[in-house]
Design a protein around this motif. Structure first.
Motif, mmCIF file in Angstrom:
data_model
loop_
_atom_site.group_PDB
_atom_site.id
_atom_site.type_symbol
_atom_site.label_atom_id
_atom_site.label_comp_id
_atom_site.label_asym_id
_atom_site.label_seq_id
_atom_site.Cartn_x
_atom_site.Cartn_y
_atom_site.Cartn_z
ATOM 1 N N GLY A 14 0.755 -1.226 -0.035
ATOM 2 C CA GLY A 14 -0.118 -0.012 0.014
ATOM 3 C C GLY A 14 0.866 1.134 -0.067
ATOM 4 N N ALA A 15 0.151 2.361 0.236
ATOM 5 C CA ALA A 15 0.789 3.822 -0.042
ATOM 6 C C ALA A 15 2.096 3.981 1.111
ATOM 7 N N GLY A 16 2.161 3.092 1.909
ATOM 8 C CA GLY A 16 3.205 3.190 3.086
ATOM 9 C C GLY A 16 4.511 2.761 2.393
ATOM 10 N N THR A 25 0.706 9.326 1.717
ATOM 11 C CA THR A 25 -0.190 8.185 1.852
ATOM 12 C C THR A 25 -1.559 8.623 1.991
ATOM 13 N N PHE A 26 -2.305 8.053 2.239
ATOM 14 C CA PHE A 26 -4.014 8.565 2.207
ATOM 15 C C PHE A 26 -4.220 8.903 3.431
ATOM 16 N N ARG A 27 -3.835 8.085 4.480
ATOM 17 C CA ARG A 27 -4.787 8.328 5.770
ATOM 18 C C ARG A 27 -3.844 8.672 6.938
ATOM 19 N N ASP A 28 -2.567 9.035 6.536
ATOM 20 C CA ASP A 28 -1.716 9.587 7.627
ATOM 21 C C ASP A 28 -2.316 10.880 7.894
ATOM 22 N N PHE A 57 -6.674 16.348 -10.179
ATOM 23 C CA PHE A 57 -6.349 15.559 -9.135
ATOM 24 C C PHE A 57 -5.320 14.462 -9.598
ATOM 25 N N TYR A 58 -5.629 13.938 -10.683
ATOM 26 C CA TYR A 58 -4.602 12.733 -11.203
ATOM 27 C C TYR A 58 -3.489 13.299 -11.748
ATOM 28 N N ASN A 59 -3.625 14.356 -12.517
ATOM 29 C CA ASN A 59 -2.524 15.092 -13.389
ATOM 30 C C ASN A 59 -1.350 15.282 -12.401
ATOM 31 N N ALA A 60 -1.871 15.753 -11.204
ATOM 32 C CA ALA A 60 -0.779 16.439 -10.359
ATOM 33 C C ALA A 60 -0.034 15.388 -9.882
ATOM 34 N N ARG A 61 -0.862 14.098 -9.545
ATOM 35 C CA ARG A 61 -0.153 12.879 -8.996
ATOM 36 C C ARG A 61 0.723 12.157 -10.061
ATOM 37 N N ARG A 62 0.495 12.309 -11.123
ATOM 38 C CA ARG A 62 1.057 11.523 -12.285
ATOM 39 C C ARG A 62 2.308 12.525 -12.518
ATOM 40 N N VAL A 149 -7.316 3.954 -13.255
ATOM 41 C CA VAL A 149 -7.362 3.496 -11.991
ATOM 42 C C VAL A 149 -8.771 2.984 -11.588
ATOM 43 N N VAL A 150 -8.594 2.393 -10.529
ATOM 44 C CA VAL A 150 -9.951 1.717 -9.886
ATOM 45 C C VAL A 150 -10.633 2.670 -8.860
ATOM 46 N N TRP A 151 -11.691 3.393 -9.013
ATOM 47 C CA TRP A 151 -12.273 4.493 -8.093
ATOM 48 C C TRP A 151 -13.135 3.528 -7.061
ATOM 49 N N PHE A 152 -13.581 3.915 -5.984
ATOM 50 C CA PHE A 152 -14.423 3.387 -4.822
ATOM 51 C C PHE A 152 -15.683 3.137 -5.662
ATOM 52 N N GLY A 153 -16.192 2.162 -5.186
ATOM 53 C CA GLY A 153 -17.302 1.578 -6.161
ATOM 54 C C GLY A 153 -17.032 0.683 -7.247
ATOM 55 N N GLU A 154 -15.629 0.783 -7.710
ATOM 56 C CA GLU A 154 -15.427 -0.093 -9.082
ATOM 57 C C GLU A 154 -14.572 -1.330 -8.773
ATOM 58 N N MET A 155 -14.793 -2.303 -9.723
ATOM 59 C CA MET A 155 -14.311 -3.568 -9.214
ATOM 60 C C MET A 155 -12.782 -3.574 -9.411
ATOM 61 N N GLY A 176 3.014 -1.565 4.351
ATOM 62 C CA GLY A 176 2.644 -0.201 4.069
ATOM 63 C C GLY A 176 1.173 0.058 3.758
ATOM 64 N N THR A 177 0.351 -0.871 4.419
ATOM 65 C CA THR A 177 -1.300 -0.488 4.286
ATOM 66 C C THR A 177 -2.015 -0.407 5.360
ATOM 67 N N SER A 178 -2.866 0.460 5.485
ATOM 68 C CA SER A 178 -3.781 0.642 6.700
ATOM 69 C C SER A 178 -4.823 -0.479 6.828
ATOM 70 N N GLY A 179 -5.089 -1.295 5.856
ATOM 71 C CA GLY A 179 -5.977 -2.408 6.255
ATOM 72 C C GLY A 179 -7.259 -1.788 6.058
ATOM 73 N N VAL A 181 -9.214 -0.768 3.229
ATOM 74 C CA VAL A 181 -9.852 -0.613 2.003
ATOM 75 C C VAL A 181 -9.918 -2.068 1.281
ATOM 76 N N TYR A 182 -11.285 -2.332 1.128
ATOM 77 C CA TYR A 182 -11.647 -3.614 0.617
ATOM 78 C C TYR A 182 -11.634 -3.462 -0.688
ATOM 79 N N PRO A 183 -11.398 -4.948 -1.610
ATOM 80 C CA PRO A 183 -11.153 -5.877 -0.958
ATOM 81 C C PRO A 183 -9.792 -6.558 -0.603
HETATM 82 C C1 BV8 Z 1 -15.462 -2.342 -4.526
HETATM 83 C C2 BV8 Z 1 -7.145 4.115 -6.418
HETATM 84 C C3 BV8 Z 1 -17.205 -3.447 -5.298
HETATM 85 C C4 BV8 Z 1 -7.127 5.421 -6.573
HETATM 86 C C5 BV8 Z 1 -8.183 3.447 -4.546
HETATM 87 C C6 BV8 Z 1 -19.460 2.306 0.543
HETATM 88 C C7 BV8 Z 1 -19.700 2.787 -0.810
HETATM 89 C C8 BV8 Z 1 -18.732 2.065 -1.735
HETATM 90 C C9 BV8 Z 1 -17.965 1.163 -1.521
HETATM 91 C C10 BV8 Z 1 -17.612 1.006 -0.202
HETATM 92 C C11 BV8 Z 1 -18.349 1.276 0.731
HETATM 93 N N1 BV8 Z 1 -18.186 0.751 1.855
HETATM 94 C C12 BV8 Z 1 -17.077 -0.143 1.568
HETATM 95 C C13 BV8 Z 1 -16.769 -0.025 0.371
HETATM 96 C C14 BV8 Z 1 -15.907 -0.871 -0.286
HETATM 97 C C15 BV8 Z 1 -14.587 0.071 -0.800
HETATM 98 C C16 BV8 Z 1 -13.894 0.272 0.555
HETATM 99 O O1 BV8 Z 1 -13.343 -0.554 1.253
HETATM 100 N N2 BV8 Z 1 -13.987 1.611 1.154
HETATM 101 C C17 BV8 Z 1 -13.434 1.816 2.313
HETATM 102 C C18 BV8 Z 1 -13.070 3.329 2.256
HETATM 103 C C19 BV8 Z 1 -14.224 1.564 3.675
HETATM 104 N N3 BV8 Z 1 -13.939 -0.498 -1.610
HETATM 105 C C20 BV8 Z 1 -14.245 -0.130 -2.969
HETATM 106 O O2 BV8 Z 1 -14.998 0.544 -3.365
HETATM 107 C C21 BV8 Z 1 -13.303 -1.286 -3.855
HETATM 108 N N4 BV8 Z 1 -14.392 -1.549 -4.865
HETATM 109 O O3 BV8 Z 1 -15.668 -2.602 -3.265
HETATM 110 O O4 BV8 Z 1 -15.920 -2.799 -5.627
HETATM 111 C C22 BV8 Z 1 -17.711 -4.044 -6.572
HETATM 112 C C23 BV8 Z 1 -18.220 -5.166 -6.605
HETATM 113 C C24 BV8 Z 1 -18.649 -5.695 -7.691
HETATM 114 C C25 BV8 Z 1 -18.754 -5.017 -8.736
HETATM 115 C C26 BV8 Z 1 -18.278 -3.545 -8.898
HETATM 116 C C27 BV8 Z 1 -17.705 -3.018 -7.592
HETATM 117 C C28 BV8 Z 1 -12.313 -0.514 -4.741
HETATM 118 C C29 BV8 Z 1 -11.381 0.328 -3.739
HETATM 119 C C30 BV8 Z 1 -10.413 0.731 -4.601
HETATM 120 C C31 BV8 Z 1 -10.459 2.378 -4.439
HETATM 121 N N5 BV8 Z 1 -9.260 2.980 -4.979
HETATM 122 N N6 BV8 Z 1 -7.056 3.813 -5.268
HETATM 123 C C32 BV8 Z 1 -6.186 6.167 -6.389
HETATM 124 O O5 BV8 Z 1 -5.199 5.955 -5.936
HETATM 125 O O6 BV8 Z 1 -6.572 7.625 -6.226
HETATM 126 S S1 BV8 Z 1 -7.889 2.878 -2.889
HETATM 127 C C33 BV8 Z 1 -7.185 3.780 -1.941
HETATM 128 O O7 BV8 Z 1 -6.877 3.243 -0.636
HETATM 129 C C34 BV8 Z 1 -5.425 3.989 -2.511
HETATM 130 O O8 BV8 Z 1 -5.229 3.241 -3.699
HETATM 131 C C35 BV8 Z 1 -4.746 2.926 -1.394
HETATM 132 O O9 BV8 Z 1 -4.215 2.015 -1.915
HETATM 133 C C36 BV8 Z 1 -6.013 2.334 -0.912
HETATM 134 C C37 BV8 Z 1 -5.464 1.733 0.571
HETATM 135 O O10 BV8 Z 1 -4.932 2.686 1.062
HETATM 136 P P1 BV8 Z 1 -3.319 2.403 1.902
HETATM 137 O O11 BV8 Z 1 -2.422 2.149 0.505
HETATM 138 O O12 BV8 Z 1 -3.465 1.416 2.826
HETATM 139 O O13 BV8 Z 1 -2.866 3.763 2.414
HETATM 140 P P2 BV8 Z 1 -3.240 4.519 3.517
HETATM 141 O O14 BV8 Z 1 -2.735 5.903 3.871
HETATM 142 O O15 BV8 Z 1 -4.586 4.247 4.054
HETATM 143 O O16 BV8 Z 1 -2.315 3.509 4.807
HETATM 144 C C38 BV8 Z 1 -0.766 3.738 4.474
HETATM 145 C C39 BV8 Z 1 -0.171 2.681 5.682
HETATM 146 O O17 BV8 Z 1 1.263 2.930 5.346
HETATM 147 C C40 BV8 Z 1 -0.560 3.223 6.976
HETATM 148 O O18 BV8 Z 1 -0.809 2.212 7.811
HETATM 149 C C41 BV8 Z 1 0.773 3.891 7.468
HETATM 150 O O19 BV8 Z 1 1.016 3.488 9.123
HETATM 151 C C42 BV8 Z 1 1.730 3.120 6.788
HETATM 152 N N7 BV8 Z 1 3.111 3.840 6.667
HETATM 153 C C43 BV8 Z 1 3.237 5.022 6.457
HETATM 154 N N8 BV8 Z 1 4.680 5.399 6.353
HETATM 155 C C44 BV8 Z 1 5.259 4.353 6.446
HETATM 156 C C45 BV8 Z 1 4.281 3.058 6.421
HETATM 157 N N9 BV8 Z 1 4.557 2.005 6.442
HETATM 158 C C46 BV8 Z 1 5.984 1.705 6.211
HETATM 159 N N10 BV8 Z 1 6.829 2.491 6.095
HETATM 160 C C47 BV8 Z 1 6.512 3.839 5.964
HETATM 161 N N11 BV8 Z 1 7.513 4.675 5.934
#
Ligand code: BV8
Length: 233
Positions: A14-16, A25-28, A57-62, A149-155, A176-179, A181-183
């Motif tokens: 993950g982003a970590g 990262t996303f949630r720090d 938003f994506y142009n800046a990150r790219r 990229v896969v957005w929230f709500g996309e597979m 490096g993931t907060s655990g 985001v599903y799946p």
């Molecule tokens: C799906 C791409 C179903 C874009 C991303 C309500 C409505 C809609 C959906 C949902 C809902 N409730 C739940 C859901 C499901 C939803 C979900 O899980 N939501 C969460 C928020 C509750 N999931 C989805 O929508 C997924 N799709 O469910 O589809 C479906 C079924 C059938 C048919 C069609 C559809 C899709 C999820 C994907 C979304 N896209 N990214 C972009 O990047 O802009 S997800 C986004 O969060 C990022 O990509 C990232 O990868 C992901 C997870 O974040 P992390 O990588 O974990 O990053 P985070 O900041 O959270 O954590 C960083 C960690 O690193 C921390 O723990 C930190 O301590 C650690 N760290 C920091 N520094 C360091 C470090 N570790 C080590 N070293 C360091 N130096």
């Protein structure tokens, strides 16, 4: 070499893992979701409502990818893929290209910043420049490109391939993931039979599901873990 040592490994990142390369990262506290809302930039509804804002938003990150490079953690995983005697599947939630530039061949389950997808002809293609609502698709000419990229709500992508690898692996490592985001956050449960290790700065939401954890920055914990694995072959 005994078969036991050639077991399959699945790594989830993950982003970590990219934090020490300079990507947010996303949630720090200083993370991306602290300044912009998921609903405004990372859902299909947001893109339908205000595509220019989503493209910005994506142009800046790219564009930022040109200013960063892989770190020791990315490089250690590329070494593991090269030197481990069994299959290694690196699944990344990250849309950056740092694993690829370190020499890995990651499965980008959330897509890639450096690719575009055409909503008219469904072609996907490498893309490093800015995107806008006027950018013509190189394949069909329609001004209908979106970030691939896969957005929230996309597979997420290649879920069957991930499920098969999880079912057969002997080791699952989450880095490096907060655990949250599903799946992806559910993969540790799907690898319930395997040795499960978390390498994270601090305990994640799913820490209780792991048998082992090494907390600290990825550039320290990942190379040390890979060295220990390769020494134990
Ligand atoms: C799906 C791409 C179903 C874009 C991303 C309500 C409505 C809609 C959906 C949902 C809902 N409730 C739940 C859901 C499901 C939803 C979900 O899980 N939501 C969460 C928020 C509750 N999931 C989805 O929508 C997924 N799709 O469910 O589809 C479906 C079924 C059938 C048919 C069609 C559809 C899709 C999820 C994907 C979304 N896209 N990214 C972009 O990047 O802009 S997800 C986004 O969060 C990022 O990509 C990232 O990868 C992901 C997870 O974040 P992390 O990588 O974990 O990053 P985070 O900041 O959270 O954590 C960083 C960690 O690193 C921390 O723990 C930190 O301590 C650690 N760290 C920091 N520094 C360091 C470090 N570790 C080590 N070293 C360091 N130096």
């Amino acid at each position: 070499m005994s078969g036991r040592r050639a077991y399959g490994i699945v790594v989830l990142t993950g982003a970590g893992i990219s934090r020490e390369s300079g990507l947010s990262t996303f949630r720090d506290p200083d993370g991306i979701w602290a300044t912009v809302r998921i609903e405004d930039v990372a859902t299909p509804e947001a893109f339908a409502r205000d595509p220019a804002r989503v493209h910005a938003f994506y142009n800046a990150r790219r564009a930022q990818l040109a200013a960063v490079k892989p770190n020791a953690a990315h490089q250690a995983l590329a070494r593991l893929e090269r030197e481990w005697p069994g299959p290694v599947l690196l699944v990344t939630q990250n849309v950056d290209d740092l694993h690829d530039r370190a020499g890995s061949r990651p499965l980008h389950m959330h897509g890639e910043l450096r690719r575009a997808r055409c909503l008219a002809c469904a072609e996907t293609m490498p893309w490093t420049a800015d995107l806008s609502t006027a950018t013509p698709c190189p394949a069909c000419g329609a001004a209908a490109l979106r970030p691939d990229v896969v957005w929230f709500g996309e597979m997420p992508l290649e879920m069957d391939r991930i499920a098969a690898a999880l079912a057969g692996c002997g080791l699952f490592v989450s880095i490096g993931t907060s655990g949250t985001v599903y799946p992806a956050a559910g993969f540790v449960a799907d690898a319930g039979h395997a040795r499960r290790v978390e390498l994270n700065l601090e305990p994640s939401a799913g820490s209780a599901s792991f048998g082992e954890a090494h907390h600290g920055p990825a550039t320290k914990t990942v190379p040390a873990f890979v060295d220990q694995l390769l020494l134990s072959r």
